[in-house]
Design a protein around this motif. Structure first.
Motif, PDB file in Angstrom:
ATOM      1  N   MET A   1       0.655  -1.154  -0.033  1.00 49.66           N
ATOM      2  CA  MET A   1      -0.163  -0.027  -0.126  1.00 49.66           C
ATOM      3  C   MET A   1       0.774   1.223   0.049  1.00 49.66           C
ATOM      4  O   MET A   1       0.746   2.227  -0.697  1.00 49.66           O
ATOM      5  N   ARG A   2       2.015   1.117   0.920  1.00 48.17           N
ATOM      6  CA  ARG A   2       2.803   2.384   0.784  1.00 48.17           C
ATOM      7  C   ARG A   2       3.516   2.547  -0.449  1.00 48.17           C
ATOM      8  O   ARG A   2       3.743   3.629  -1.052  1.00 48.17           O
ATOM      9  N   SER A   3       4.129   1.462  -1.148  1.00 46.13           N
ATOM     10  CA  SER A   3       4.682   1.687  -2.429  1.00 46.13           C
ATOM     11  C   SER A   3       3.736   2.149  -3.443  1.00 46.13           C
ATOM     12  O   SER A   3       4.242   2.723  -4.385  1.00 46.13           O
ATOM     13  N   CYS A   4       2.571   1.738  -3.385  1.00 44.56           N
ATOM     14  CA  CYS A   4       1.628   2.134  -4.553  1.00 44.56           C
ATOM     15  C   CYS A   4       0.847   3.466  -4.450  1.00 44.56           C
ATOM     16  O   CYS A   4       0.545   3.972  -5.281  1.00 44.56           O
ATOM     17  N   SER A   5       0.932   4.154  -3.318  1.00 41.39           N
ATOM     18  CA  SER A   5       0.763   5.564  -2.930  1.00 41.39           C
ATOM     19  C   SER A   5       1.789   6.328  -2.516  1.00 41.39           C
ATOM     20  O   SER A   5       2.814   6.114  -2.357  1.00 41.39           O
ATOM     21  N   ASP A   6       1.493   7.686  -2.636  1.00 46.33           N
ATOM     22  CA  ASP A   6       2.285   8.741  -2.461  1.00 46.33           C
ATOM     23  C   ASP A   6       2.206   8.885  -0.700  1.00 46.33           C
ATOM     24  O   ASP A   6       3.235   9.412  -0.180  1.00 46.33           O
ATOM     25  N   ASP A   7       0.948   8.714  -0.232  1.00 45.77           N
ATOM     26  CA  ASP A   7       1.046   8.918   1.307  1.00 45.77           C
ATOM     27  C   ASP A   7      -0.123   7.611   1.855  1.00 45.77           C
ATOM     28  O   ASP A   7      -1.042   7.503   1.094  1.00 45.77           O
ATOM     29  N   ALA A   8       0.263   6.925   2.690  1.00 48.33           N
ATOM     30  CA  ALA A   8      -0.498   5.839   3.136  1.00 48.33           C
ATOM     31  C   ALA A   8      -0.535   5.979   4.690  1.00 48.33           C
ATOM     32  O   ALA A   8       0.750   5.889   5.306  1.00 48.33           O
ATOM     33  N   GLU A   9      -1.581   6.041   5.324  1.00 45.47           N
ATOM     34  CA  GLU A   9      -1.796   6.056   6.805  1.00 45.47           C
ATOM     35  C   GLU A   9      -2.801   5.402   7.192  1.00 45.47           C
ATOM     36  O   GLU A   9      -3.803   5.024   6.937  1.00 45.47           O
ATOM     37  N   ILE A  10      -2.403   4.456   8.526  1.00 44.54           N
ATOM     38  CA  ILE A  10      -3.137   3.570   9.163  1.00 44.54           C
ATOM     39  C   ILE A  10      -3.408   3.932  10.487  1.00 44.54           C
ATOM     40  O   ILE A  10      -2.391   4.205  11.230  1.00 44.54           O
ATOM     41  N   ALA A  11      -4.586   4.141  10.896  1.00 48.10           N
ATOM     42  CA  ALA A  11      -5.143   4.550  12.273  1.00 48.10           C
ATOM     43  C   ALA A  11      -5.928   3.517  12.909  1.00 48.10           C
ATOM     44  O   ALA A  11      -6.786   3.212  12.103  1.00 48.10           O
ATOM     45  N   THR A  12      -5.513   2.980  13.939  1.00 50.74           N
ATOM     46  CA  THR A  12      -6.291   1.950  14.630  1.00 50.74           C
ATOM     47  C   THR A  12      -6.589   2.523  16.103  1.00 50.74           C
ATOM     48  O   THR A  12      -6.143   3.416  16.634  1.00 50.74           O
ATOM     49  N   THR A  13      -7.934   2.128  16.229  1.00 52.62           N
ATOM     50  CA  THR A  13      -8.809   2.394  17.482  1.00 52.62           C
ATOM     51  C   THR A  13      -9.345   1.066  18.003  1.00 52.62           C
ATOM     52  O   THR A  13      -9.256   0.261  17.630  1.00 52.62           O
ATOM     53  N   ASP A  14      -9.903   1.166  19.249  1.00 47.62           N
ATOM     54  CA  ASP A  14     -10.694   0.024  19.623  1.00 47.62           C
ATOM     55  C   ASP A  14     -12.001  -0.155  19.051  1.00 47.62           C
ATOM     56  O   ASP A  14     -12.610  -0.918  19.230  1.00 47.62           O
ATOM     57  N   HIS A  15     -12.194   0.901  18.101  1.00 44.83           N
ATOM     58  CA  HIS A  15     -13.675   0.719  17.262  1.00 44.83           C
ATOM     59  C   HIS A  15     -13.322   0.450  15.767  1.00 44.83           C
ATOM     60  O   HIS A  15     -14.095   0.361  15.039  1.00 44.83           O
ATOM     61  N   GLY A  16     -12.087   0.129  15.331  1.00 38.82           N
ATOM     62  CA  GLY A  16     -11.946  -0.149  13.964  1.00 38.82           C
ATOM     63  C   GLY A  16     -10.362   0.190  13.428  1.00 38.82           C
ATOM     64  O   GLY A  16      -9.825   0.839  14.311  1.00 38.82           O
ATOM     65  N   THR A  17     -10.417   0.061  12.150  1.00 34.47           N
ATOM     66  CA  THR A  17      -9.062   0.670  11.663  1.00 34.47           C
ATOM     67  C   THR A  17      -9.473   1.421  10.422  1.00 34.47           C
ATOM     68  O   THR A  17     -10.456   1.158   9.571  1.00 34.47           O
ATOM     69  N   GLN A  18      -8.811   2.710  10.201  1.00 40.74           N
ATOM     70  CA  GLN A  18      -8.953   3.369   8.902  1.00 40.74           C
ATOM     71  C   GLN A  18      -7.696   3.493   8.224  1.00 40.74           C
ATOM     72  O   GLN A  18      -6.576   3.853   8.638  1.00 40.74           O
ATOM     73  N   VAL A  19      -7.700   3.132   7.034  1.00 39.04           N
ATOM     74  CA  VAL A  19      -6.746   3.189   5.998  1.00 39.04           C
ATOM     75  C   VAL A  19      -6.986   4.435   4.846  1.00 39.04           C
ATOM     76  O   VAL A  19      -7.849   4.371   4.591  1.00 39.04           O
ATOM     77  N   HIS A  20      -6.078   5.260   5.170  1.00 38.32           N
ATOM     78  CA  HIS A  20      -5.999   6.461   4.209  1.00 38.32           C
ATOM     79  C   HIS A  20      -4.995   6.534   3.299  1.00 38.32           C
ATOM     80  O   HIS A  20      -3.658   6.805   3.513  1.00 38.32           O
ATOM     81  N   LEU A  21      -5.316   6.372   2.103  1.00 34.93           N
ATOM     82  CA  LEU A  21      -4.403   6.505   0.773  1.00 34.93           C
ATOM     83  C   LEU A  21      -4.678   7.615   0.114  1.00 34.93           C
ATOM     84  O   LEU A  21      -5.797   8.225  -0.197  1.00 34.93           O
ATOM     85  N   GLN A  22      -3.280   8.380  -0.504  1.00 33.80           N
ATOM     86  CA  GLN A  22      -3.472   9.389  -1.268  1.00 33.80           C
ATOM     87  C   GLN A  22      -2.327   9.359  -2.305  1.00 33.80           C
ATOM     88  O   GLN A  22      -1.400   9.170  -2.121  1.00 33.80           O
ATOM     89  N   TRP A  23      -2.903   9.891  -3.359  1.00 28.82           N
ATOM     90  CA  TRP A  23      -2.089  10.281  -4.719  1.00 28.82           C
ATOM     91  C   TRP A  23      -2.112  11.784  -5.044  1.00 28.82           C
ATOM     92  O   TRP A  23      -2.990  12.286  -5.046  1.00 28.82           O
ATOM     93  N   SER A  24      -0.953  12.273  -5.596  1.00 29.94           N
ATOM     94  CA  SER A  24      -0.990  13.492  -6.121  1.00 29.94           C
ATOM     95  C   SER A  24      -1.227  13.281  -7.699  1.00 29.94           C
ATOM     96  O   SER A  24      -0.816  12.534  -8.314  1.00 29.94           O
TER      97      SER A  24
END
Length: 157
Positions: free
Chosen positions: A121-144
């Motif tokens: 995911m990090r190699s394919c995107s310009d920015d990849a952020e993974i945020a985890t909480t007790d309520h789940g996970t959010q993957v945020h991918l971004q490309w310029s």
């Protein structure tokens, strides 16, 4: 305002006002739901004439994220995930995938061919952020998507 529609078998690309957003909600975290979600993203990207190489990277990184949800987020049973994409022509493409399951903290196993999804995911995107909480996970991918001017562009303008 973004329109959202629950997804069962085949998600349809629900687009917000202006057509710059794709929002798929409550996609079952099941293997059979992966291809329709991937297709909906691909259709959205084609409809916006996103450059082919960027679209391929976005579909691959997103597919890796949703496949991880199916495999890891809900070990005790059923769950769902949401997929949201926003495209601003010549600026950014953003894809956010959200689940309400659990996070697997192990990294790549050198003795295995598995465990490299985050690297992909990090190699394919310009920015990849993974945020985890007790309520789940959010993957945020971004490309310029911004284009730098080429000599041909400058001469044409």
């Amino acid at each position: 305002m973004t329109q959202q529609k629950p997804v069962t078998q085949q998600p349809a690309a629900e687009q917000a006002t202006g057509g710059d957003e794709l929002s798929l909600s409550a996609i079952p975290a099941l293997p059979a739901a992966l291809a329709p979600a991937r297709s909906a993203l691909g259709d959205f990207l084609r409809a916006h004439a996103v450059p082919e190489e960027l679209a391929a990277d976005a579909v691959l990184a997103t597919y890796e994220a949703i496949a991880n949800i199916v495999e890891h987020a809900y070990p005790a049973g059923d769950g769902t995930f949401d997929l949201h994409a926003t495209y601003t022509r010549d600026v950014t493409l953003t894809v956010t995938i959200t689940d309400h399951g659990t996070w697997k903290t192990s990294g790549p196993d050198p003795a295995s061919r598995r465990g490299r999804g985050l690297q992909l995911m990090r190699s394919c995107s310009d920015d990849a952020e993974i945020a985890t909480t007790d309520h789940g996970t959010q993957v945020h991918l971004q490309w310029s998507c911004s284009r730098s001017a080429t000599p041909d562009d400058e001469q044409a303008g």
